[in-house]
Scaffold this active site. Structure first.
Site, mmCIF file in Angstrom:
data_model
loop_
_atom_site.group_PDB
_atom_site.id
_atom_site.type_symbol
_atom_site.label_atom_id
_atom_site.label_comp_id
_atom_site.label_asym_id
_atom_site.label_seq_id
_atom_site.Cartn_x
_atom_site.Cartn_y
_atom_site.Cartn_z
ATOM 1 N N ASP A 123 0.832 -1.203 0.000
ATOM 2 C CA ASP A 123 0.000 0.000 0.000
ATOM 3 C C ASP A 123 0.867 1.254 0.000
ATOM 4 O O ASP A 123 2.012 1.223 0.467
ATOM 5 C CB ASP A 123 -0.903 0.032 1.241
ATOM 6 C CG ASP A 123 -2.035 -0.987 1.163
ATOM 7 O OD1 ASP A 123 -2.305 -1.479 0.059
ATOM 8 O OD2 ASP A 123 -2.624 -1.284 2.220
ATOM 9 N N TYR A 131 6.135 -8.455 8.666
ATOM 10 C CA TYR A 131 5.855 -7.021 8.787
ATOM 11 C C TYR A 131 6.123 -6.549 10.210
ATOM 12 O O TYR A 131 5.922 -7.300 11.172
ATOM 13 C CB TYR A 131 4.382 -6.716 8.465
ATOM 14 C CG TYR A 131 3.937 -7.059 7.075
ATOM 15 C CD1 TYR A 131 3.975 -6.104 6.056
ATOM 16 C CD2 TYR A 131 3.464 -8.330 6.770
ATOM 17 C CE1 TYR A 131 3.544 -6.413 4.776
ATOM 18 C CE2 TYR A 131 3.034 -8.646 5.490
ATOM 19 C CZ TYR A 131 3.075 -7.685 4.497
ATOM 20 O OH TYR A 131 2.653 -7.994 3.227
ATOM 21 N N ASP A 140 -6.657 2.328 9.007
ATOM 22 C CA ASP A 140 -5.394 3.046 9.170
ATOM 23 C C ASP A 140 -5.711 4.493 9.523
ATOM 24 O O ASP A 140 -6.876 4.874 9.675
ATOM 25 C CB ASP A 140 -4.511 2.933 7.924
ATOM 26 C CG ASP A 140 -5.186 3.453 6.655
ATOM 27 O OD1 ASP A 140 -5.945 4.442 6.749
ATOM 28 O OD2 ASP A 140 -4.958 2.887 5.575
ATOM 29 N N ARG A 170 -3.735 -4.681 8.120
ATOM 30 C CA ARG A 170 -4.710 -3.709 8.633
ATOM 31 C C ARG A 170 -5.896 -4.425 9.280
ATOM 32 O O ARG A 170 -6.408 -4.000 10.317
ATOM 33 C CB ARG A 170 -5.203 -2.801 7.501
ATOM 34 C CG ARG A 170 -4.221 -1.713 7.100
ATOM 35 C CD ARG A 170 -4.827 -0.806 6.044
ATOM 36 N NE ARG A 170 -4.996 -1.480 4.768
ATOM 37 C CZ ARG A 170 -5.992 -1.257 3.920
ATOM 38 N NH1 ARG A 170 -6.939 -0.386 4.223
ATOM 39 N NH2 ARG A 170 -6.053 -1.891 2.767
#
Length: 293
Positions: A40, A68, A82, A174
C-alpha cells in the site's frame, strides 16, 4: 546486458507499487517489469521487482511468507483500518495491560478466514473494493483463507503497540490490527507499516528506491540484480541432461523420482531452465513455467 532477474527494492511511504514499476520501466527502458506482491502507499519496505523472464516467477514469489512490523494505535477504529480513515468509534485503552495483548495475539495465530477491508484492492464484480467504498457504496469483499504463523508484541507503549507478524500471502495486516482492537475492546488502527521480509529477501539487504534510481542513471546498477532462482530454495533442485532440457523446453514431461509438489530444473550449464510440477498419477515431472529462451 542481461535484464533477467530480481531487484529487492526498499519502497518508501508514498508511491504505489505500480508507480514504482512504472518509474523503473521508464528509467531502464524495459517493458517487462512487474512486482511480486503489492505494498500500500502508506506502507514501506521490501518490494520485489521482477525484470524480463523473472516476471514468470511472480506466482511463486508471491506465495512466500511475509514479515511485517507495524505500529498499532489503540483507542480508535477507522473506516480504512489506518490513520487516513474516518474515526467510527473510540474507547479508553489505558486499562489494557501487556498480558491482555499477548493473549489476544496468541488467539490470532493459525489458519482462518479473514475479511479484507472495504478499502482494499480486492476485486468485487471486476472493480477494486475501494472504488465502491470511496463512492459511499457498502461492499464487503469475500473472505479469504490466510495463515498467521507468528504475531508478537515488540514494545508496549500505550496508546501504541509495536508488533511483528509473519503471515501468508493475501493476509491484510490492517485487518489483523482492526481485529486486535475489537478483541481488546478499545479499537485500533495502523499508524505505520513496514514489510521487513518476503521469504529470504530482507529489508536489510534491500536497496532504497532513490539510490537505485541514482545507480541506474550512472549505469552502475547491474550488481543489484539477483538471479532468477534467488527465492526458490524451498523447491527441490533437479539437474537435467541435454535430452531432458530439450524435452522440457518443448513442453514434454520427464521421468524422475518425485519428491514434493514442484522442482526447479537446471541445464548442464547450471542455468535455470524451468519450474516443474509433479504429476503423481503419471509419475512424471511436467514443465509448468519455462525460462529457456
Amino acid at each position: 546486458m542481461a535484464t533477467d532477474g530480481i531487484l529487492n527494492v526498499y519502497k518508501p511511504v508514498g508511491p504505489t507499487s505500480f508507480a514504482v514499476v512504472a518509474r523503473l520501466r521508464r528509467l531502464l527502458r524495459l517493458r517487462r517489469i512487474g512486482h511480486a506482491g503489492t505494498l500500500d502507499p502508506l506502507a514501506s519496505g521490501v518490494l520485489l521487482l521482477l525484470l524480463g523472464r523473472a516476471t514468470r516467477l511472480s506466482c511463486y514469489l508471491q506465495a512466500l511468507p511475509k514479515t511485517y512490523r507495524v505500529g498499532a494505535y489503540l483507542g480508535k477504529a477507522t473506516t480504512t483500518y489506518d490513520e487516513e480513515g474516518e474515526v467510527v468509534w473510540e474507547a479508553d485503552p489505558w486499562g489494557i495491560d501487556e498480558g491482555a495483548v499477548h493473549k489476544a495475539l496468541a488467539e490470532m495465530t493459525g489458519r482462518f478466514l479473514q475479511q479484507p477491508p472495504s478499502y482494499s484492492a480486492v476485486k468485487v464484480k471486476g472493480k477494486p473494493a475501494y472504488v465502491y467504498a470511496r463512492s459511499g457504496q457498502s461492499v464487503q469483499p469475500p473472505p479469504r483463507w490466510v495463515e498467521v504463523y507468528r504475531f508478537q508484541l515488540l514494545e508496549f507503549r500505550l496508546p501504541e503497540l509495536f508488533l511483528e507478524v509473519e503471515c501468508s500471502q493475501g493476509t491484510y495486516v490492517r485487518s489483523l490490527v482492526h481485529e486486535l482492537g475489537l478483541k481488546l475492546g478499545c479499537g485500533a488502527y495502523v499508524r505505520w507499516l513496514m514489510r521487513t521480509a518476503v521469504g529470504p529477501f530482507t529489508v536489510e539487504e534491500s536497496i532504497p528506491l532513490s539510490l537505485l534510481e541514482e545507480e541506474i542513471g550512472r549505469a552502475q546498477w547491474s550488481h543489484r540484480l539477483l538471479p532468477l532462482d534467488a527465492g526458490l530454495s524451498y523447491m527441490l533442485a533437479i539437474s537435467l541432461g541435454p535430452e531432458e532440457v530439450a524435452a522440457v523446453v518443448n513442453g514434454r514431461p520427464i521421468c524422475r523420482p518425485g519428491d514434493g509438489e514442484r522442482a526447479r530444473a537446471y541445464g548442464p550449464d547450471g542455468a535455470l531452465v524451468a519450474i516443474l510440477r509433479w504429476d503423481p498419477q503419471q509419475g512424471l515431472w511436467r514443465p509448468e513455467t519455462v525460462f529457456a529462451p
